[in-house]
Motif scaffolding. Structure first.
Motif, mmCIF file in Angstrom:
data_model
loop_
_atom_site.group_PDB
_atom_site.id
_atom_site.type_symbol
_atom_site.label_atom_id
_atom_site.label_comp_id
_atom_site.label_asym_id
_atom_site.label_seq_id
_atom_site.Cartn_x
_atom_site.Cartn_y
_atom_site.Cartn_z
ATOM 1 N N MET A 1 0.841 -1.175 0.000
ATOM 2 C CA MET A 1 0.000 0.000 0.000
ATOM 3 C C MET A 1 0.890 1.243 0.000
ATOM 4 S SD MET A 1 -1.773 -2.274 2.468
ATOM 5 C CE MET A 1 -3.186 -3.314 2.165
ATOM 6 N N ALA A 2 0.739 2.046 -1.036
ATOM 7 C CA ALA A 2 1.671 3.156 -1.174
ATOM 8 C C ALA A 2 1.050 4.303 -1.943
ATOM 9 C CB ALA A 2 2.946 2.691 -1.876
ATOM 10 N N ILE A 3 1.558 5.499 -1.678
ATOM 11 C CA ILE A 3 1.201 6.679 -2.459
ATOM 12 C C ILE A 3 2.369 6.980 -3.380
ATOM 13 C CG2 ILE A 3 0.699 9.144 -2.377
ATOM 14 C CD1 ILE A 3 -0.834 8.718 0.153
ATOM 15 N N ASN A 4 2.147 6.754 -4.671
ATOM 16 C CA ASN A 4 3.186 7.008 -5.663
ATOM 17 C C ASN A 4 2.991 8.393 -6.272
ATOM 18 O OD1 ASN A 4 0.972 6.672 -7.356
ATOM 19 N ND2 ASN A 4 1.541 4.609 -7.974
ATOM 20 N N THR A 5 3.757 8.691 -7.306
ATOM 21 C CA THR A 5 3.700 10.024 -7.909
ATOM 22 C C THR A 5 2.313 10.346 -8.443
ATOM 23 O OG1 THR A 5 6.049 9.996 -8.467
ATOM 24 C CG2 THR A 5 4.649 11.483 -9.729
ATOM 25 N N ILE A 6 1.688 9.407 -9.142
ATOM 26 C CA ILE A 6 0.362 9.651 -9.717
ATOM 27 C C ILE A 6 -0.656 9.962 -8.634
ATOM 28 C CG2 ILE A 6 -1.560 8.559 -10.940
ATOM 29 C CD1 ILE A 6 0.483 7.050 -12.616
ATOM 30 N N MET A 7 -0.685 9.145 -7.583
ATOM 31 C CA MET A 7 -1.629 9.359 -6.491
ATOM 32 C C MET A 7 -1.328 10.660 -5.750
ATOM 33 S SD MET A 7 -4.250 7.886 -4.781
ATOM 34 C CE MET A 7 -4.202 6.090 -4.831
ATOM 35 N N MET A 8 -0.043 10.931 -5.514
ATOM 36 C CA MET A 8 0.351 12.138 -4.793
ATOM 37 C C MET A 8 -0.122 13.393 -5.518
ATOM 38 S SD MET A 8 2.050 12.991 -2.016
ATOM 39 C CE MET A 8 2.599 14.530 -1.282
ATOM 40 N N LYS A 9 0.117 13.463 -6.809
ATOM 41 C CA LYS A 9 -0.258 14.659 -7.570
ATOM 42 C C LYS A 9 -1.775 14.802 -7.660
ATOM 43 C CE LYS A 9 3.945 15.255 -10.304
ATOM 44 N NZ LYS A 9 4.529 15.382 -11.655
ATOM 45 N N ALA A 10 -2.468 13.688 -7.858
ATOM 46 C CA ALA A 10 -3.927 13.756 -7.967
ATOM 47 C C ALA A 10 -4.562 14.193 -6.654
ATOM 48 C CB ALA A 10 -4.475 12.392 -8.385
ATOM 49 N N LEU A 11 -4.031 13.705 -5.547
ATOM 50 C CA LEU A 11 -4.569 14.062 -4.238
ATOM 51 C C LEU A 11 -4.211 15.483 -3.848
ATOM 52 C CD1 LEU A 11 -5.850 13.425 -1.468
ATOM 53 C CD2 LEU A 11 -3.689 12.352 -0.804
ATOM 54 N N CYS A 12 -2.930 15.818 -3.920
ATOM 55 C CA CYS A 12 -2.468 17.114 -3.419
ATOM 56 C C CYS A 12 -2.975 18.286 -4.255
ATOM 57 C CB CYS A 12 -0.948 17.144 -3.341
ATOM 58 S SG CYS A 12 -0.288 16.066 -2.056
ATOM 59 N N SER A 13 -3.254 18.066 -5.520
ATOM 60 C CA SER A 13 -3.793 19.145 -6.339
ATOM 61 C C SER A 13 -5.209 19.518 -5.915
ATOM 62 C CB SER A 13 -3.794 18.738 -7.819
ATOM 63 O OG SER A 13 -4.657 17.641 -8.054
ATOM 64 N N LEU A 15 -6.180 19.084 -2.476
ATOM 65 C CA LEU A 15 -6.166 19.301 -1.030
ATOM 66 C C LEU A 15 -6.325 20.776 -0.665
ATOM 67 C CD1 LEU A 15 -3.412 17.112 0.684
ATOM 68 C CD2 LEU A 15 -5.870 17.048 1.054
ATOM 69 N N LYS A 16 -7.074 21.002 0.412
ATOM 70 C CA LYS A 16 -7.176 22.329 1.005
ATOM 71 C C LYS A 16 -6.861 22.200 2.494
ATOM 72 C CE LYS A 16 -10.664 24.024 -2.252
ATOM 73 N NZ LYS A 16 -12.036 24.569 -2.416
ATOM 74 N N PRO A 17 -6.295 23.249 3.110
ATOM 75 C CA PRO A 17 -5.979 23.172 4.539
ATOM 76 C C PRO A 17 -7.207 22.770 5.358
ATOM 77 C CG PRO A 17 -5.026 25.145 3.568
ATOM 78 C CD PRO A 17 -5.905 24.543 2.514
ATOM 79 N N GLY A 18 -6.979 21.888 6.304
ATOM 80 C CA GLY A 18 -8.064 21.420 7.160
ATOM 81 C C GLY A 18 -8.764 20.181 6.643
ATOM 82 N N ALA A 19 -8.333 19.662 5.499
ATOM 83 C CA ALA A 19 -8.983 18.481 4.931
ATOM 84 C C ALA A 19 -8.785 17.265 5.822
ATOM 85 C CB ALA A 19 -8.435 18.205 3.536
ATOM 86 N N ARG A 20 -9.811 16.421 5.862
ATOM 87 C CA ARG A 20 -9.723 15.156 6.582
ATOM 88 C C ARG A 20 -9.557 14.036 5.574
ATOM 89 N NH1 ARG A 20 -13.675 13.643 11.232
ATOM 90 N NH2 ARG A 20 -11.914 12.215 11.535
ATOM 91 N N ILE A 21 -8.530 13.210 5.774
ATOM 92 C CA ILE A 21 -8.178 12.140 4.855
ATOM 93 C C ILE A 21 -8.192 10.821 5.617
ATOM 94 C CG2 ILE A 21 -6.392 11.248 3.301
ATOM 95 C CD1 ILE A 21 -5.243 14.118 3.252
ATOM 96 N N VAL A 22 -8.710 9.766 4.982
ATOM 97 C CA VAL A 22 -8.592 8.438 5.560
ATOM 98 C C VAL A 22 -7.976 7.525 4.511
ATOM 99 C CG1 VAL A 22 -10.959 7.753 4.928
ATOM 100 C CG2 VAL A 22 -9.757 6.539 6.759
ATOM 101 N N SER A 23 -6.987 6.757 4.935
ATOM 102 C CA SER A 23 -6.308 5.807 4.055
ATOM 103 C C SER A 23 -6.659 4.393 4.486
ATOM 104 C CB SER A 23 -4.788 6.010 4.115
ATOM 105 O OG SER A 23 -4.118 5.065 3.300
ATOM 106 N N MET A 24 -6.957 3.547 3.509
ATOM 107 C CA MET A 24 -7.247 2.146 3.782
ATOM 108 C C MET A 24 -5.930 1.376 3.847
ATOM 109 S SD MET A 24 -10.561 2.142 3.952
ATOM 110 C CE MET A 24 -10.536 3.829 4.559
ATOM 111 N N GLY A 25 -5.358 1.301 5.009
ATOM 112 C CA GLY A 25 -4.010 0.772 5.210
ATOM 113 C C GLY A 25 -3.025 1.929 5.269
ATOM 114 N N TYR A 26 -1.954 1.749 6.034
ATOM 115 C CA TYR A 26 -0.953 2.804 6.138
ATOM 116 C C TYR A 26 -0.296 3.022 4.775
ATOM 117 C CZ TYR A 26 3.146 5.486 7.453
ATOM 118 O OH TYR A 26 4.100 6.474 7.528
ATOM 119 N N PRO A 27 -0.264 4.267 4.292
ATOM 120 C CA PRO A 27 0.273 4.526 2.945
ATOM 121 C C PRO A 27 1.771 4.839 2.966
ATOM 122 C CG PRO A 27 -0.779 6.514 3.779
ATOM 123 C CD PRO A 27 -0.877 5.484 4.879
#
Length: 225
Positions: A1-13, A15-27
């Protein structure tokens, strides 16, 4: 379970401050540090790095480097991270079994499936549990195997995402095949196609547009019939 470049860019683009995130398994944050730095800037100096970075790199077959702790990355982004799992591998996890119905509060802005769905035998219930964690306007990210023999219980087809997130209350934003090194391929979402290449994943993004009862969909090919 990992956050790679594709996932990182899609998520962080998104994201706004204060966002709540849940990951299914430690990323595991395997996106290169320079990619992470694009989004956190000087916050990279505050990152904590995992002592088992060598083992993480070996597991994901990437060159050795320090792997930042996911909590420190999202803290630098101004976001709050929770991790759900069936075991406490790192001690930070909120214990749950996605195979069984879960009480959900629909409180998360983002849900990240970093390769968990295919390991849940009751895959429909697991998908429903994940989707029900989203608030209206929330986004879910999936990256699951398309053709990995015996990696999990299941390999995934684009039509699965198109049909599950094609129902009322959701909108499929993106669905494509991606390689480990970041190449992508657009394929038909519901029509049959042939694909014989290296191991590849399905990467999908969907948005919750309203609170509706999640139903078990019929595959589009049969709906058309």
């Amino acid at each position: 379970m990992a956050i790679n470049t594709i996932m990182m860019k899609a998520l962080c683009s998104r994201l706004k401050p204060g966002a709540r995130i849940v990951s299914m398994g430690y990323p595991d944050m395997i996106a290169p540090l320079e990619v992470i730095e694009e989004f956190i800037g000087d916050g990279v100096r505050s990152l904590e790095f995992l002592k088992d970075s060598p083992a993480i790199c070996k597991r994901h077959n990437i060159p050795f480097r320090g792997i930042p702790d996911a909590f420190s990355v999202f803290k630098a982004l101004g976001a709050e991270l929770d991790v759900f799992d069936i075991v406490r591998e790192r001690g930070c996890e909120i214990l749950c079994d996605l195979n069984e119905p879960m009480f959900t509060s629909r409180c998360y802005d983002f849900v990240i499936d970093v390769g968990t769905l295919e390991h849940c035998f009751n895959i429909g219930m697991a998908a429903r549990n994940m989707a029900n964690l989203l608030k209206v306007g929330g986004i879910i990210f999936h990256e699951n195997p398309f053709n990995w023999g015996n990696h999990g219980f299941y390999n995934m087809n684009p039509t699965w995402y198109a049909d599950f997130y094609g129902q009322r209350g959701f909108k499929l934003l993106e669905c494509k095949l991606v390689t480990k090194d970041g190449r992508s391929s657009n394929v038909p979402q519901t029509d049959r196609f042939q694909f014989v290449q290296e191991e590849i994943n399905v990467f999908a993004i969907a948005e919750r547009t309203s609170i509706e009862r999640i139903v078990w969909p019929m595959q589009t090919k049969y709906v058309k019939m």
